[in-house]
Design an enzyme around this catalytic site. Structure first.
Site, PDB file in Angstrom:
ATOM      1  N   GLY A  70      94.558  77.295  74.064  1.00 49.42           N
ATOM      2  CA  GLY A  70      93.544  77.448  72.994  1.00 49.42           C
ATOM      3  C   GLY A  70      93.407  76.860  72.070  1.00 49.42           C
ATOM      4  N   CYS A 315     103.402  80.671  66.101  1.00 53.14           N
ATOM      5  CA  CYS A 315     103.881  79.104  65.840  1.00 53.14           C
ATOM      6  C   CYS A 315     104.230  78.630  64.512  1.00 53.14           C
ATOM      7  CB  CYS A 315     102.389  78.253  65.243  1.00 53.14           C
ATOM      8  SG  CYS A 315     101.759  79.487  67.436  1.00 53.14           S
TER       9      CYS A 315
HETATM   10  C1  LIG Z   1      98.214  81.784  71.466  1.00 59.65           C
HETATM   11  C2  LIG Z   1      97.199  81.485  70.129  1.00 59.65           C
HETATM   12  C3  LIG Z   1      96.643  80.138  70.283  1.00 59.65           C
HETATM   13  C4  LIG Z   1      96.515  78.804  71.574  1.00 59.65           C
HETATM   14  O1  LIG Z   1      96.477  78.771  72.702  1.00 59.65           O
HETATM   15  P1  LIG Z   1      97.875  78.355  73.561  1.00 59.65           P
HETATM   16  O2  LIG Z   1      97.012  78.137  74.975  1.00 59.65           O
HETATM   17  O3  LIG Z   1      98.748  78.523  73.111  1.00 59.65           O
HETATM   18  O4  LIG Z   1      97.599  76.219  72.763  1.00 59.65           O
HETATM   19  C5  LIG Z   1      95.062  80.237  69.845  1.00 59.65           C
HETATM   20  N1  LIG Z   1      94.827  80.909  68.759  1.00 59.65           N
HETATM   21  C6  LIG Z   1      95.335  82.579  69.359  1.00 59.65           C
HETATM   22  C7  LIG Z   1      95.003  83.473  68.772  1.00 59.65           C
HETATM   23  C8  LIG Z   1      95.958  82.445  69.791  1.00 59.65           C
HETATM   24  O5  LIG Z   1      97.474  83.999  69.425  1.00 59.65           O
END
Ligand SMILES: *Cc1c(COP(=O)(O)O)cnc(C)c1O
Length: 375
Positions: A70, A315
């Protein structure tokens, strides 16, 4: 007993996905770009996974770019679209994931202008303000589909309509809503997905990018992913994500457990309040403030009883700053500090949820007895 109620941070990988993924590490490990039969074998499976994910959001397979997750997809979408043109104005919201907020912040340092649209008390973006913020220099609107902390679902169909009307590209981070809320990308320019939030493996995600969108890749390298995201394809990861996506979440069961949790906590623990919209909300999220105590203390005590939850998002939970999302909704510092996010999955059980609530009741009582804040 244990209870894993932190499924918005990450999820258990589905057994079905693990089983499929094994093959691509043990025997079908050819490079999907190789021209021999093992490359071909891997390529066929990669393209099958691409098709499954494309169909799940009503996109074309060639509009699906596999990424490392993400965070990368958010970076790639925002930078890739903004850097492809000359316009330098970005519109986003105050409650985005750090992957979006920090990317916008960095682009600001590089000369872009960023407008942050506020949310109301329920945590929903103000559409009128968004419409007013669009101008001739607007390169991109990026507004998340569902918020990771409070689970509120944003009116992305309406936002997409407005963006189409003004011919401005629209990106949405749909990591939390993917598979839980039906999505049709017809009017959306770009969308972020991540596998590990839907019972797939970590380190793999997708950027949907509408065909024909001007786009500048971030990395230099080979011709993988139609040149938009070079790097040897993670075939096992892509297949794992596709399997997880096709399993679906079991929304009814999740919602029932989540409502049971909210009802019991609000009824049995005094000084509690549900954060975020009651109706426009993901099926798996319950974000609750506990008056007079710190979320961190509750979380640590729950963890000692084998119960996993979050304060704010994972995070930002390493920092002692209260959640930017709760503050943006107008919560006071102490209310935002005293919040816990419970997030359910298709693998959660009622005994698990009840165990967590029973322990939570005892912990809140003890903490309130010793907390100077609650006096
Ligand atoms: C977890 C998350 C991300 C990041 O995704 P990763 O695969 O952990 O890098 C980005 N946006 C939202 C809304 C998330 O919940």
């Amino acid at each position: 007993m244990k209870a894993y109620l932190d499924n918005s941070a990450s999820t258990m990988v589905a057994k079905e996905a693990i089983q499929e993924m094994r093959k691509y590490n043990e025997s079908m490990y050819g490079n999907a770009s190789s021209l021999h039969y093992m490359g071909e074998e891997a390529r066929v499976e990669l393209e099958k996974a691409r098709k499954v994910i494309a169909e799940s959001i009503k996109a074309k397979p060639k509009e699906i770019i596999f990424t490392s997750g993400g965070t990368e997809s958010d970076n790639l979408a925002i930078r890739g679209i903004v850097k492809a043109g000359k316009k330098k104005h970005i519109i986003t919201s105050t409650i985005e994931h750090p992957a979006v907020l920090e990317t916008c912040k960095n682009l600001k340092k590089e000369g872009c202008k960023v407008s942050y649209i506020k949310v109301n008390k329920e945590g929903i973006v103000d559409i009128k303000k968004l419409k007013r913020a669009i101008n001739k220099n607007t390169a991109l609107v990026t507004i998340m589909h569902a918020n990771n902390e409070i689970g509120t679902i944003q009116p992305i169909e309406e936002i997409a309509e407005i963006c189409n009307e003004y011919k401005v590209p629209f990106h949405t981070d749909a990591v939390q809503s993917y598979t839980k809320v039906p999505i049709n990308v017809e009017k959306i320019t770009a969308m972020t997905l991540s596998a590990h939030k839907i019972h797939g493996p970590k380190g793999v995600g997708v950027l949907y990018l509408k065909q024909g969108t001007p786009f500048k890749p971030l990395f230099s390298g080979g011709h993988h992913e139609s040149g938009k995201r070079p790097g040897t394809e993670n075939v096992a990861g892509a297949v794992g994500m596709a399997v997880a996506a096709s399993l679906g979440p079991n929304v009814k069961k999740i919602e029932m457990l989540r409502d049971h949790l909210i009802k019991r906590v609000l009824k049995e623990i005094p000084g509690t309040m549900l954060n975020g919209s009651k109706d426009s909300r993901l099926c798996n999220n319950a974000n609750i403030s506990f008056k007079g105590i710190e979320g961190e203390s509750i979380m640590v005590h729950l963890s000692m009883k084998g119960i996993c939850v979050s304060t704010g998002s994972a995070c930002s939970s390493m920092s002692l700053e209260p959640s930017h999302v709760l503050l943006a909704m107008g919560l006071k510092h102490e209310e935002a500090h005293g919040s816990i996010r419970f997030s359910i999955s298709r693998y959660s059980t009622k005994p698990e949820v009840d165990y967590a609530i029973n322990e939570l009741k005892k912990i809140v009582k003890t903490l309130r007895r010793i907390s100077p804040l609650s006096k």
